[in-house]
Design a protein around this motif. Structure first.
Motif, PDB file in Angstrom:
ATOM      1  N   THR A 238       0.852  -1.202   0.000  1.00 42.86           N
ATOM      2  CA  THR A 238       0.000   0.000   0.000  1.00 42.86           C
ATOM      3  C   THR A 238       0.881   1.242   0.000  1.00 42.86           C
ATOM      4  N   PRO A 239       0.314   2.356  -0.431  1.00 38.70           N
ATOM      5  CA  PRO A 239       1.083   3.605  -0.388  1.00 38.70           C
ATOM      6  C   PRO A 239       1.576   3.931   1.022  1.00 38.70           C
ATOM      7  N   PHE A 240       0.762   3.617   2.040  1.00 36.18           N
ATOM      8  CA  PHE A 240       1.192   3.893   3.416  1.00 36.18           C
ATOM      9  C   PHE A 240       2.476   3.139   3.734  1.00 36.18           C
ATOM     10  N   VAL A 241       2.498   1.851   3.366  1.00 39.08           N
ATOM     11  CA  VAL A 241       3.692   1.044   3.644  1.00 39.08           C
ATOM     12  C   VAL A 241       4.877   1.597   2.858  1.00 39.08           C
ATOM     13  N   ALA A 242       4.638   1.933   1.616  1.00 36.27           N
ATOM     14  CA  ALA A 242       5.722   2.453   0.774  1.00 36.27           C
ATOM     15  C   ALA A 242       6.326   3.717   1.374  1.00 36.27           C
ATOM     16  N   GLU A 243       5.460   4.559   1.916  1.00 36.83           N
ATOM     17  CA  GLU A 243       5.965   5.830   2.441  1.00 36.83           C
ATOM     18  C   GLU A 243       6.518   5.699   3.847  1.00 36.83           C
ATOM     19  N   PHE A 244       5.962   4.753   4.629  1.00 34.56           N
ATOM     20  CA  PHE A 244       6.432   4.619   6.019  1.00 34.56           C
ATOM     21  C   PHE A 244       7.739   3.850   6.094  1.00 34.56           C
ATOM     22  N   VAL A 245       7.900   2.866   5.221  1.00 38.34           N
ATOM     23  CA  VAL A 245       9.106   2.031   5.264  1.00 38.34           C
ATOM     24  C   VAL A 245      10.076   2.520   4.189  1.00 38.34           C
ATOM     25  N   GLY A 246      11.177   3.060   4.592  1.00 42.03           N
ATOM     26  CA  GLY A 246      12.172   3.555   3.639  1.00 42.03           C
ATOM     27  C   GLY A 246      11.784   4.921   3.109  1.00 42.03           C
ATOM     28  N   LEU A 247      12.734   5.533   2.396  1.00 42.88           N
ATOM     29  CA  LEU A 247      12.454   6.837   1.803  1.00 42.88           C
ATOM     30  C   LEU A 247      11.755   6.649   0.467  1.00 42.88           C
ATOM     31  N   THR A 248      10.890   7.560   0.142  1.00 42.43           N
ATOM     32  CA  THR A 248      10.145   7.459  -1.115  1.00 42.43           C
ATOM     33  C   THR A 248      10.040   8.835  -1.756  1.00 42.43           C
ATOM     34  N   ASN A 249      10.312   8.876  -3.067  1.00 39.09           N
ATOM     35  CA  ASN A 249      10.061  10.106  -3.819  1.00 39.09           C
ATOM     36  C   ASN A 249       8.594  10.146  -4.227  1.00 39.09           C
ATOM     37  N   ARG A 250       7.966  11.288  -4.060  1.00 40.34           N
ATOM     38  CA  ARG A 250       6.576  11.466  -4.518  1.00 40.34           C
ATOM     39  C   ARG A 250       6.633  12.296  -5.799  1.00 40.34           C
ATOM     40  N   LEU A 251       6.481  11.598  -6.931  1.00 41.14           N
ATOM     41  CA  LEU A 251       6.648  12.270  -8.228  1.00 41.14           C
ATOM     42  C   LEU A 251       5.303  12.396  -8.943  1.00 41.14           C
ATOM     43  N   PRO A 252       4.910  13.616  -9.297  1.00 42.46           N
ATOM     44  CA  PRO A 252       3.640  13.806 -10.009  1.00 42.46           C
ATOM     45  C   PRO A 252       3.697  13.133 -11.384  1.00 42.46           C
ATOM     46  N   GLY A 253       2.596  12.524 -11.779  1.00 43.51           N
ATOM     47  CA  GLY A 253       2.545  11.863 -13.078  1.00 43.51           C
ATOM     48  C   GLY A 253       1.115  11.746 -13.565  1.00 43.51           C
TER      49      GLY A 253
END
Lengths: 365, 284
Positions: A238-253
């Motif tokens: 899920t996006p929550f897991v992706a953002e909570f675990v490790g660093l994540t770039n949020r790139l508009p697309g």
């Protein structure tokens, strides 16, 4: 360290939490949490403050009562069994040693309550303190021990009663970084040695990924994803897991035809059936590569390095693309030349990505 | 200062405190002790020899009993109240009101307190008149309010709040994790109090009880206001020796009696310091 439990002698029991629910004055702390732990397994519950992870641990310990659901230890329903009858060892966040007892007396205390004879108590307490590397400190009081030593004694005390389940409630959070890392490995070593089924609660993702057989990432009283550390990190559900675990770039697309186009690069989606339209793609820094040679004509993926952080074997480079900044994680040898001000060309590895707008991804069991 | 050690000036901040202690504690103590050994012709031990007078021995015994009873009663009742406060909401109004009230009531004594009791439950009080008319004559065997039993009741009025004030920090220092750790190790409520909370609080409880004892031993104004005949306790005997209107003006003897009080309080304070040090080491 993620040593396999299969390599050890398993003396633990299966633990099952079934549909646990708990509310505090109108606020939901646990919203139907279910979790099965294999004998001898170490599971980490990871999540932000208030996600319900400590509540889950306290319900398993019997220190609080659930509003609904069941707790089974070794196949036995202990939902209504008081804490002192559950045969659970627990290590608290800090300051849980009895200050008027020496390390030896602290470790022996649980055995005394279990009617173990004085000679056997002393022997086993000595053995446990040796197991956690504190043989030289058996006669010291808590106030004479460092924070890390106190937590080792607490671990020895919890294990001395040979519990069916070991519970660790953020046991490292009050320690400094070096001691934390060392004690983390120590806890894992001891846990593998004794083979006790263990639930470890933490908000520190590095700690969880390093120590656990499986990690359960919690959010709003539920486990969003449960799986091995590598899966949690590389294939967040899920996006929550992706953002909570490790660093994540949020790139508009823009999503179109089962792919998302980010600054001219089309990336596959974890869930290709996402509806078309604007979205935020979640891209790991490791999926971003940088090149500082060749054509640097202005373009959507041409930027300027604004910072490089040395992390050891890898380095984290922050690149300004004009409208957004992007993090890239590279081998330090590749990042050495990327000093602040260097013009670079980004490329995005075509790993499947999650979209931040999508909150309905299923949980992996 | 070449080659010498630099003088530390850290102690300068303590000068006002040290001055205060010297002026209001050590100087009076020295004056009392010196006066107890002084006579018109020089040094004497006669003031101490006079301590063997039967009424003085009786007063010392009564003072110790009064102090012990009010210290024990105040400690037990105060500890129960402290526990109720400590287990409540730490920011709740119950705690704030009670701790503020204790701060005031612990200092409430003397003529005001004596009069409050006389007015509230004395033989001329509305309560007594009403109850005695309804066959509840609590002074049926004598008006005990004006003797040692009355003092015991009145002293409890300030002993209980004082206990709350000095015992509350120790109870607050007990961490909930200790109870939970005891439970996880297989112990119940009795085990927790027997092996954990009890031993941890015992030094503070005993130390607080000693302070109550010393507080009661040295109390004068309340007893003087309540008891106007004779001198059943030592502070009143000291007063009698100084202010007697029947020709027994014996300031040296008064000072010798005061030395007895000082010795008892010094022993009690020493024991208190030992217990406090032990607790401080555990609860730091």
């Amino acid at each position: 360290m993620t040593a396999s439990v299969e390599t050890t002698l398993r003396s633990g029991v299966e633990v099952r939490l079934e549909d646990l629910r708990r509310r505090y004055s109108g606020v939901t702390a646990l919203d139907g949490l279910s979790l099965t732990m294999a004998p001898g397994e170490l599971v980490c519950l990871l999540g932000p403050s208030g996600c319900g992870k400590t509540t889950a641990l306290r319900l398993l310990a019997g220190l609080e009562e659930a509003d609904g659901g069941r707790v089974l230890i070794g196949g036995e329903d202990v939902t209504n069994v008081p804490a002192n009858k559950r045969e659970i060892g627990m290590v608290f966040q800090a300051y849980s040693l009895f200050p008027h007892m020496t390390a030896m007396q602290n470790v022996a205390f649980g055995m005394q309550l279990h009617k173990v004879g004085p000679a056997e108590r002393r022997k086993r307490a000595g053995d446990m303190l040796e197991l956690v590397g504190l043989s030289a400190h058996v006669h010291k009081y808590a106030s004479q021990l460092s924070g890390g030593q106190q937590q080792r004694v607490a671990l020895a005390r919890a294990l001395a009663i040979e519990p069916k389940v070991l519970l660790l409630d953020e046991p490292l959070s009050a320690l400094d970084a070096r001691v934390r890392a060392r004690l983390r490995d120590e806890i894992r070593r001891v846990q593998l040695e004794v083979g006790t089924t263990t639930l470890f609660v933490t908000h520190d993702q590095e700690e969880a990924l390093a120590i656990a057989d499986r990690v359960g990432v919690m959010n709003a009283g539920r486990i969003e994803q449960l799986g091995p550390p590598t899966t949690i990190y590389s294939r967040p559900a899920t996006p929550f897991v992706a953002e909570f675990v490790g660093l994540t770039n949020r790139l508009p697309g823009v999503v179109k035809g089962g792919e998302v186009e980010v600054r001219g690069t089309r990336l596959p989606l974890v869930k290709p059936d996402s509806s078309d339209g604007a979205a935020i793609a979640l891209v790991r820094p490791e999926a971003v590569t940088l090149a500082s040679d060749g054509d640097m004509l202005p373009g959507p993926l041409i930027g300027t390095v604004i910072a490089t952080v040395f992390l050891g074997a890898t380095s984290r480079v922050t690149v300004d693309l004009g409208d957004i900044t992007v993090l890239a994680q590279l081998p330090t040898s590749d990042a050495a030349a990327l000093t602040a001000g260097t013009r670079v060309r980004l490329s995005l590895r075509k790993d499947p990505v999650l979209l931040a707008r999508d909150e309905t991804a299923p949980t992996e069991a | 200062m070449v080659g010498g050690r630099r003088l530390s000036l850290d102690w300068i901040g303590a000068v006002p405190f040290l001055g205060y202690v010297a002026l209001f504690l050590f100087l009076p103590t020295v004056i009392i002790i010196a006066g107890a050994f002084a006579s018109e012709g020089g040094l004497t031990l006669s003031n101490f020899a006079n301590l063997s007078r039967p009424y003085i021995i009786s007063a010392i015994i009564s003072s110790v009993i009064l102090s012990a009873v009010t210290a024990a009663g105040g400690a037990v009742l105060g500890a129960l109240l402290t526990y109720a406060i400590a287990t409540g909401n730490p920011r709740g109004i119950f705690r704030r009101v009670l701790t503020s009230a204790c701060g005031v009531l612990a200092q409430f004594g003397g003529v005001t307190l004596a009069f409050a009791f006389i007015a509230a439950i004395g033989p001329a009080s509305a309560l007594y008149v009403y109850l005695s008319q309804h066959h509840l004559d609590y002074y049926g065997s004598g008006v005990w309010l004006y003797d040692l039993r009355g003092l015991e009741l009145v002293y409890l009025y300030f002993q209980i709040p004082l206990m709350v004030l000095i015992f509350l920090p120790a109870v607050d220092g007990i961490k909930p994790q200790w109870r939970e750790a005891t439970e996880s190790l297989g112990g119940g409520t009795w085990t927790y109090w027997r092996h954990v909370a009890g031993p941890l609080l015992a030094p503070a409880f005993l130390g607080s009880t000693l302070l109550l004892f010393a507080n009661s031993l040295s109390a004068y104004a309340t007893a003087a206001a309540l008891i106007n005949q004779g001198g059943p306790i030592l502070p009143l005997q000291i007063s009698n020796a100084i202010t007697s209107e029947v020709g027994l003006h014996e300031p040296g003897f008064a000072k010798a009696q005061a030395v007895v009080l000082i010795v008892i309080v010094a022993i009690v304070s020493g024991l208190y310091a030992v217990l406090q040090r032990r607790t401080a080491r555990w609860l730091q």
